[in-house]
Motif scaffolding. Structure first.
Motif, mmCIF file in Angstrom:
data_model
loop_
_atom_site.group_PDB
_atom_site.id
_atom_site.type_symbol
_atom_site.label_atom_id
_atom_site.label_comp_id
_atom_site.label_asym_id
_atom_site.label_seq_id
_atom_site.Cartn_x
_atom_site.Cartn_y
_atom_site.Cartn_z
ATOM 1 N N VAL A 23 0.831 -1.205 0.000
ATOM 2 C CA VAL A 23 0.000 0.000 0.000
ATOM 3 C C VAL A 23 0.865 1.254 0.000
ATOM 4 C CG1 VAL A 23 -1.764 1.298 1.259
ATOM 5 C CG2 VAL A 23 -1.867 -1.206 1.184
ATOM 6 N N GLU A 24 0.709 2.054 -1.050
ATOM 7 C CA GLU A 24 1.345 3.368 -1.164
ATOM 8 C C GLU A 24 2.827 3.340 -0.797
ATOM 9 O OE1 GLU A 24 -1.063 6.221 0.942
ATOM 10 O OE2 GLU A 24 -2.651 6.124 -0.569
ATOM 11 N N THR A 25 3.549 2.443 -1.440
ATOM 12 C CA THR A 25 4.990 2.326 -1.206
ATOM 13 C C THR A 25 5.699 3.607 -1.617
ATOM 14 O OG1 THR A 25 4.767 -0.016 -1.731
ATOM 15 C CG2 THR A 25 6.991 0.873 -1.602
ATOM 16 N N SER A 26 6.539 4.150 -0.728
ATOM 17 C CA SER A 26 7.209 5.428 -0.990
ATOM 18 C C SER A 26 8.426 5.279 -1.891
ATOM 19 C CB SER A 26 7.639 6.075 0.334
ATOM 20 O OG SER A 26 6.532 6.300 1.167
ATOM 21 N N HIS A 27 9.192 4.229 -1.670
ATOM 22 C CA HIS A 27 10.461 4.056 -2.383
ATOM 23 C C HIS A 27 10.342 2.874 -3.350
ATOM 24 C CE1 HIS A 27 12.189 6.885 0.452
ATOM 25 N NE2 HIS A 27 11.687 6.153 1.442
ATOM 26 N N SER A 28 10.516 3.143 -4.605
ATOM 27 C CA SER A 28 10.326 2.095 -5.606
ATOM 28 C C SER A 28 11.344 0.965 -5.464
ATOM 29 C CB SER A 28 10.394 2.694 -7.012
ATOM 30 O OG SER A 28 11.667 3.293 -7.241
ATOM 31 N N GLY A 29 12.518 1.259 -4.921
ATOM 32 C CA GLY A 29 13.502 0.212 -4.691
ATOM 33 C C GLY A 29 12.967 -0.866 -3.758
ATOM 34 N N ASN A 30 12.119 -0.475 -2.821
ATOM 35 C CA ASN A 30 11.518 -1.455 -1.914
ATOM 36 C C ASN A 30 10.590 -2.407 -2.658
ATOM 37 O OD1 ASN A 30 12.800 -0.591 0.423
ATOM 38 N ND2 ASN A 30 11.227 0.920 0.885
ATOM 39 N N ILE A 31 9.954 -1.916 -3.700
ATOM 40 C CA ILE A 31 9.096 -2.780 -4.509
ATOM 41 C C ILE A 31 9.943 -3.857 -5.184
ATOM 42 C CG2 ILE A 31 7.518 -2.864 -6.476
ATOM 43 C CD1 ILE A 31 6.686 0.016 -5.793
ATOM 44 N N GLY A 32 11.090 -3.447 -5.720
ATOM 45 C CA GLY A 32 11.992 -4.423 -6.331
ATOM 46 C C GLY A 32 12.506 -5.432 -5.324
ATOM 47 N N ALA A 33 12.831 -4.965 -4.111
ATOM 48 C CA ALA A 33 13.308 -5.876 -3.072
ATOM 49 C C ALA A 33 12.218 -6.860 -2.665
ATOM 50 C CB ALA A 33 13.791 -5.078 -1.862
ATOM 51 N N VAL A 34 10.976 -6.408 -2.626
ATOM 52 C CA VAL A 34 9.856 -7.303 -2.318
ATOM 53 C C VAL A 34 9.704 -8.357 -3.413
ATOM 54 C CG1 VAL A 34 7.332 -7.419 -2.199
ATOM 55 C CG2 VAL A 34 8.574 -5.728 -0.838
ATOM 56 N N ALA A 35 9.827 -7.943 -4.680
ATOM 57 C CA ALA A 35 9.735 -8.899 -5.781
ATOM 58 C C ALA A 35 10.798 -9.983 -5.651
ATOM 59 C CB ALA A 35 9.875 -8.166 -7.117
ATOM 60 N N ARG A 36 11.986 -9.580 -5.259
ATOM 61 C CA ARG A 36 13.068 -10.549 -5.079
ATOM 62 C C ARG A 36 12.745 -11.510 -3.930
ATOM 63 N NH1 ARG A 36 19.490 -9.042 -4.190
ATOM 64 N NH2 ARG A 36 20.276 -11.176 -4.256
ATOM 65 N N ALA A 37 12.244 -10.960 -2.814
ATOM 66 C CA ALA A 37 11.876 -11.794 -1.678
ATOM 67 C C ALA A 37 10.800 -12.794 -2.062
ATOM 68 C CB ALA A 37 11.393 -10.914 -0.525
ATOM 69 N N MET A 38 9.825 -12.353 -2.841
ATOM 70 C CA MET A 38 8.752 -13.239 -3.277
ATOM 71 C C MET A 38 9.284 -14.359 -4.153
ATOM 72 S SD MET A 38 5.825 -10.398 -4.196
ATOM 73 C CE MET A 38 4.750 -11.607 -4.981
ATOM 74 N N LYS A 39 10.104 -14.000 -5.129
ATOM 75 C CA LYS A 39 10.593 -15.026 -6.058
ATOM 76 C C LYS A 39 11.519 -16.022 -5.359
ATOM 77 C CE LYS A 39 12.045 -15.829 -10.735
ATOM 78 N NZ LYS A 39 12.151 -15.262 -12.081
ATOM 79 N N LEU A 158 10.372 -2.995 4.672
ATOM 80 C CA LEU A 158 9.211 -3.589 4.011
ATOM 81 C C LEU A 158 9.527 -4.964 3.429
ATOM 82 C CD1 LEU A 158 6.337 -3.434 2.881
ATOM 83 C CD2 LEU A 158 7.245 -2.086 0.968
ATOM 84 N N SER A 159 10.637 -5.071 2.723
ATOM 85 C CA SER A 159 10.963 -6.356 2.090
ATOM 86 C C SER A 159 11.285 -7.426 3.133
ATOM 87 C CB SER A 159 12.136 -6.197 1.119
ATOM 88 O OG SER A 159 13.308 -5.803 1.788
ATOM 89 N N MET A 160 11.820 -7.020 4.290
ATOM 90 C CA MET A 160 12.082 -7.996 5.349
ATOM 91 C C MET A 160 10.774 -8.592 5.861
ATOM 92 S SD MET A 160 14.937 -6.052 7.647
ATOM 93 C CE MET A 160 16.532 -5.551 6.985
ATOM 94 N N ALA A 161 9.782 -7.734 6.074
ATOM 95 C CA ALA A 161 8.487 -8.214 6.551
ATOM 96 C C ALA A 161 7.861 -9.168 5.535
ATOM 97 C CB ALA A 161 7.563 -7.031 6.820
ATOM 98 N N VAL A 162 7.934 -8.808 4.261
ATOM 99 C CA VAL A 162 7.392 -9.674 3.219
ATOM 100 C C VAL A 162 8.160 -10.994 3.174
ATOM 101 C CG1 VAL A 162 7.042 -9.923 0.734
ATOM 102 C CG2 VAL A 162 6.537 -7.737 1.842
ATOM 103 N N GLN A 163 9.482 -10.925 3.317
ATOM 104 C CA GLN A 163 10.299 -12.140 3.265
ATOM 105 C C GLN A 163 9.916 -13.115 4.375
ATOM 106 O OE1 GLN A 163 13.760 -12.703 1.161
ATOM 107 N NE2 GLN A 163 12.349 -14.403 1.380
ATOM 108 N N ILE A 164 9.649 -12.599 5.554
ATOM 109 C CA ILE A 164 9.268 -13.463 6.675
ATOM 110 C C ILE A 164 8.003 -14.241 6.349
ATOM 111 C CG2 ILE A 164 8.388 -13.443 9.047
ATOM 112 C CD1 ILE A 164 10.392 -11.126 9.563
ATOM 113 N N MET A 165 6.998 -13.552 5.849
ATOM 114 C CA MET A 165 5.742 -14.233 5.521
ATOM 115 C C MET A 165 5.915 -15.202 4.349
ATOM 116 S SD MET A 165 3.453 -13.705 7.674
ATOM 117 C CE MET A 165 2.287 -14.696 6.732
ATOM 118 N N CYS A 166 6.674 -14.787 3.346
ATOM 119 C CA CYS A 166 6.903 -15.665 2.193
ATOM 120 C C CYS A 166 7.682 -16.914 2.606
ATOM 121 C CB CYS A 166 7.649 -14.910 1.094
ATOM 122 S SG CYS A 166 6.682 -13.625 0.284
ATOM 123 N N TYR A 167 8.614 -16.762 3.525
ATOM 124 C CA TYR A 167 9.368 -17.919 4.015
ATOM 125 C C TYR A 167 8.443 -18.906 4.712
ATOM 126 C CZ TYR A 167 12.283 -20.701 7.123
ATOM 127 O OH TYR A 167 12.853 -21.750 7.812
#
Length: 287
Positions: A23-39, A158-167
């Motif tokens: 939701v309303e991500t401020s830094h686009s680099g975090n979006i890329g980091a989330v994509a990496r965590a997901m994959k 943000l990407s750390m939180a996503v990584q935890i759930m994806c793990y």
């Protein structure tokens, strides 16, 4: 603009039924980091609610090989739009609330998400980098997820939180494979007795030959007294038995013992040493 991505692994249901919503991500680099965590964890379904900037070079640079997740990401103007076809919504929250809401840690949340994904899409919602999800956004969630981080430094990237759930979801997926058809991913490999070890477990006769050689060598260098042995050999036996030696390790140890005997000027003067060499095919000083 970006590197080609390797293919995703896992069935479509695992990739797509769990929807990661930012939701309303401020830094686009975090979006890329989330994509990496997901994959990394085999997930692929990314939705972006009114991001500050996307797509751009920063997001693809941080994705590091997960550009396909960004290519297929859905961008929507509101959180309602991202959730309208989901059967369950779970939002991350670090705050206590005046009105208690069902809240759970990541492992339990992942189990519920996986179970409900059999009925349709389950959304895992992550808020803004600086202040998370609003009260109104949290009210859209059936459950809240609390990551029990250090209370003295509880803020997660943000990407750390996503990584935890994806793990946690990944672990559930691998366990399901293991139960269904035998997956090697979760099986430990700790000794030559386990599948995948490169050298067979040493045979009892070879191990006993090593212990005989070890005792003789310790006697040759005046470390072990047979007339007053105490518990030296019993303790050494316990040590090496605990290691579950493989055949190559036995050969290496026998080679070391032969080299010690040679340096001490006693190489080849005992029947036990010669018998040990014959049992392992070990030449003095050579591994």
């Amino acid at each position: 603009m970006h590197k080609p991505s390797p293919p995703l692994e896992g069935p479509d249901a695992f990739q797509d039924k769990i929807r990661i919503v930012l939701v309303e991500t401020s830094h686009s680099g975090n979006i890329g980091a989330v994509a990496r965590a997901m994959k990394n964890m085999g997930l692929a379904n990314l939705w972006l609610v009114n991001p500050n900037s996307f797509p751009d070079e920063a997001s693809y640079a941080r994705a590091a090989g997960a550009s396909d997740i960004l290519d297929r990401a859905q961008v929507v103007p509101t959180l309602d739009k991202a959730l309208e076809d989901c059967v369950m919504v779970m939002g991350t929250s670090a705050r206590g609330r005046k009105i208690p809401w069902p809240v759970m840690p990541p492992p339990e949340a992942a189990a519920i998400a996986a179970e409900n994904s059999q009925r349709g899409c389950v959304a895992l919602v992550f808020g803004r980098e600086n202040h998370g999800l609003s009260n109104d956004e949290l009210h859209l969630c059936h459950y809240h997820i609390h990551i029990p981080s250090n209370p003295d430094y509880s803020s997660l990237n943000l990407s750390m939180a996503v990584q935890i759930m994806c793990y946690e979801l990944r672990m559930l997926y691998l366990r399901s494979l293991e139960e269904a058809e035998g997956s090697p991913y979760l099986k430990s490999m700790e000794s030559p007795a386990d599948a995948g070890w490169d050298v067979p477990l040493a045979k009892v006769g070879d191990v006993e030959g090593f212990f005989t050689h070890l005792e003789q060598t310790l006697h040759d260098v005046d470390f072990h007294r047979r007339d007053n042995p105490r518990q030296l050999m019993s303790r050494l036996r316990r040590l090496f038995q605990r290691a579950k030696l493989d055949q190559m390790e036995i050969n290496i140890l026998r080679g070391i013992l032969s080299a010690v005997q040679k340096a001490a000027g006693v190489s080849g003067n005992t029947k036990s040493t010669q018998a040990g060499k014959a049992s392992t095919g070990q030449e003095s000083g050579h591994v």
